[in-house]
Design a protein around this motif. Sequence first.
Motif, mmCIF file in Angstrom:
data_model
loop_
_atom_site.group_PDB
_atom_site.id
_atom_site.type_symbol
_atom_site.label_atom_id
_atom_site.label_comp_id
_atom_site.label_asym_id
_atom_site.label_seq_id
_atom_site.Cartn_x
_atom_site.Cartn_y
_atom_site.Cartn_z
ATOM 1 N N GLY A 34 -19.569 -3.989 -3.588
ATOM 2 C CA GLY A 34 -20.130 -4.287 -2.275
ATOM 3 C C GLY A 34 -20.422 -5.774 -2.067
ATOM 4 O O GLY A 34 -21.551 -6.088 -1.784
ATOM 5 N N ILE A 35 -19.486 -6.715 -2.197
ATOM 6 C CA ILE A 35 -18.065 -6.425 -2.179
ATOM 7 C C ILE A 35 -17.312 -7.361 -3.128
ATOM 8 O O ILE A 35 -17.853 -8.369 -3.565
ATOM 9 N N VAL A 36 -16.031 -7.020 -3.413
ATOM 10 C CA VAL A 36 -15.118 -7.976 -4.027
ATOM 11 C C VAL A 36 -14.766 -9.036 -2.984
ATOM 12 O O VAL A 36 -14.382 -8.711 -1.866
ATOM 13 N N ASN A 37 -14.928 -10.292 -3.349
ATOM 14 C CA ASN A 37 -14.704 -11.411 -2.434
ATOM 15 C C ASN A 37 -13.227 -11.817 -2.472
ATOM 16 O O ASN A 37 -12.700 -12.152 -3.533
ATOM 17 N N ILE A 38 -12.564 -11.799 -1.322
ATOM 18 C CA ILE A 38 -11.125 -12.070 -1.298
ATOM 19 C C ILE A 38 -10.780 -13.487 -1.730
ATOM 20 O O ILE A 38 -9.646 -13.761 -2.107
ATOM 21 N N TRP A 39 -11.752 -14.397 -1.688
ATOM 22 C CA TRP A 39 -11.477 -15.795 -2.056
ATOM 23 C C TRP A 39 -11.596 -16.022 -3.557
ATOM 24 O O TRP A 39 -11.041 -16.997 -4.082
ATOM 25 N N THR A 40 -12.334 -15.162 -4.246
ATOM 26 C CA THR A 40 -12.606 -15.403 -5.666
ATOM 27 C C THR A 40 -11.990 -14.362 -6.585
ATOM 28 O O THR A 40 -11.985 -14.550 -7.805
ATOM 29 N N ALA A 41 -11.488 -13.258 -6.037
ATOM 30 C CA ALA A 41 -10.907 -12.190 -6.854
ATOM 31 C C ALA A 41 -9.446 -11.984 -6.443
ATOM 32 O O ALA A 41 -9.174 -11.553 -5.316
ATOM 33 N N ASP A 42 -8.536 -12.291 -7.332
ATOM 34 C CA ASP A 42 -7.108 -12.179 -7.042
ATOM 35 C C ASP A 42 -6.743 -10.736 -6.709
ATOM 36 O O ASP A 42 -7.103 -9.805 -7.439
ATOM 37 N N ALA A 43 -6.007 -10.542 -5.621
ATOM 38 C CA ALA A 43 -5.705 -9.194 -5.138
ATOM 39 C C ALA A 43 -4.883 -8.400 -6.144
ATOM 40 O O ALA A 43 -5.123 -7.196 -6.347
ATOM 41 N N ASP A 44 -3.917 -9.029 -6.787
ATOM 42 C CA ASP A 44 -3.087 -8.306 -7.747
ATOM 43 C C ASP A 44 -3.905 -7.854 -8.945
ATOM 44 O O ASP A 44 -3.739 -6.727 -9.445
ATOM 45 N N GLU A 45 -4.815 -8.720 -9.404
ATOM 46 C CA GLU A 45 -5.668 -8.331 -10.540
ATOM 47 C C GLU A 45 -6.639 -7.228 -10.130
ATOM 48 O O GLU A 45 -6.901 -6.295 -10.897
ATOM 49 N N VAL A 46 -7.177 -7.328 -8.924
ATOM 50 C CA VAL A 46 -8.063 -6.274 -8.432
ATOM 51 C C VAL A 46 -7.323 -4.937 -8.364
ATOM 52 O O VAL A 46 -7.855 -3.888 -8.745
ATOM 53 N N ALA A 47 -6.094 -4.965 -7.892
ATOM 54 C CA ALA A 47 -5.298 -3.736 -7.811
ATOM 55 C C ALA A 47 -5.071 -3.146 -9.202
ATOM 56 O O ALA A 47 -5.185 -1.917 -9.398
ATOM 57 N N GLU A 48 -4.746 -4.002 -10.178
ATOM 58 C CA GLU A 48 -4.580 -3.518 -11.552
ATOM 59 C C GLU A 48 -5.866 -2.876 -12.059
ATOM 60 O O GLU A 48 -5.835 -1.821 -12.720
ATOM 61 N N SER A 49 -6.998 -3.507 -11.748
ATOM 62 C CA SER A 49 -8.287 -2.969 -12.178
ATOM 63 C C SER A 49 -8.552 -1.622 -11.519
ATOM 64 O O SER A 49 -9.023 -0.673 -12.169
ATOM 65 N N TYR A 50 -8.250 -1.537 -10.217
ATOM 66 C CA TYR A 50 -8.438 -0.269 -9.519
ATOM 67 C C TYR A 50 -7.647 0.848 -10.198
ATOM 68 O O TYR A 50 -8.185 1.931 -10.481
ATOM 69 N N HIS A 51 -6.378 0.614 -10.457
ATOM 70 C CA HIS A 51 -5.533 1.653 -11.052
ATOM 71 C C HIS A 51 -5.999 2.014 -12.463
ATOM 72 O O HIS A 51 -5.932 3.188 -12.859
ATOM 73 N N ARG A 52 -6.468 1.021 -13.208
ATOM 74 C CA ARG A 52 -6.994 1.298 -14.549
ATOM 75 C C ARG A 52 -8.193 2.234 -14.473
ATOM 76 O O ARG A 52 -8.293 3.220 -15.212
ATOM 77 N N ILE A 53 -9.114 1.929 -13.560
ATOM 78 C CA ILE A 53 -10.325 2.745 -13.416
ATOM 79 C C ILE A 53 -9.976 4.135 -12.878
ATOM 80 O O ILE A 53 -10.478 5.153 -13.367
ATOM 81 N N GLU A 54 -9.109 4.182 -11.872
ATOM 82 C CA GLU A 54 -8.735 5.454 -11.266
ATOM 83 C C GLU A 54 -8.052 6.377 -12.264
ATOM 84 O O GLU A 54 -8.273 7.597 -12.250
ATOM 85 N N LYS A 55 -7.234 5.822 -13.139
ATOM 86 C CA LYS A 55 -6.563 6.639 -14.151
ATOM 87 C C LYS A 55 -7.568 7.266 -15.116
ATOM 88 O O LYS A 55 -7.432 8.438 -15.501
#
Length: 285
Positions: free
Chosen positions: A68-89
């Motif tokens: 609440g929230i990931v900041n688009i300026w400081t968190a790379d979108a591709d890395e965030v996506a990888e993290s999301y998929h890791r957690i979701e799995k």
Amino acid sequence: MTDTEGPSLKPAQGRFGVWTGSPVTPDQAVQIEKLGYGTVWVGASPAADLAFVEPILEKTETLQVATGIVNIWTADADEVAESYHRIEKAFPGRFLLGVGVGHPEHTQEYTKPYQALVEYLDKLDAAKVPTSRMVIAALGPKVLQLSAQRSAGAHPYLTTPVHTGQARELLGPTVFLAPEHKVVLTNDADRAREIGRKTVDFYLGLSNYVNNWKRLGFTDEDLTRPGSDRFIDAVVAYGSPEEIAERVSEHLAAGADHVAIQVLGGDDELISTLEELAGPLGIAD
């Protein structure tokens, strides 16, 4: 856009959650879950690796974790996506990705924030992060509408039930709406306002928040540091547990699906305050 189909957020998130400026410990998360809160929201622009999430989910059974929230300026979108998929799995359906644009006054790169947010969402879409597991930090009408179009819903911060009502009218009946509200468990109004002002002061220097409060009817006088009593009382609930529960529940009456409660007054106040509120909120066993 990715597929928006998926389980509804509303039952999973619960009516009430807990918003913190830093990750809770796994042991705190266990206590929060036992008290009946559905979600822990972690703010303060967490790093893109989202490494704090799994230790919380490992220790709990049904508790949701949200950013609440990931900041688009400081968190790379591709890395965030990888993290999301890791957690979701590892923990299917228990993580909600909240994203937002941060503040122009505190980001040198902050240019054309709306377009930058759209482009960030495009990258998450391309990386197959489902819109049904994302929410967007939204205050004004344009980003609220974007949250309905590109995610499961909106996570407004530092607002009032009046804003919640306006947001619900704009978003329509089905979009997930989860505002945050600050609380101080004390009957001493002066103490509550003093604590509230220490937290709110930072945001009184941020144009996106000030503009939103002006849309809600607050004046320049209300929003001049340190903030009028009228303004502080609107964004910080205090009093008895029953009075606080009534105040934060006004968001639900105005159309919120979920309210993220931020406890002020120090880390040692977190669990004790949440425990006192659980009964009046109607979530305790």
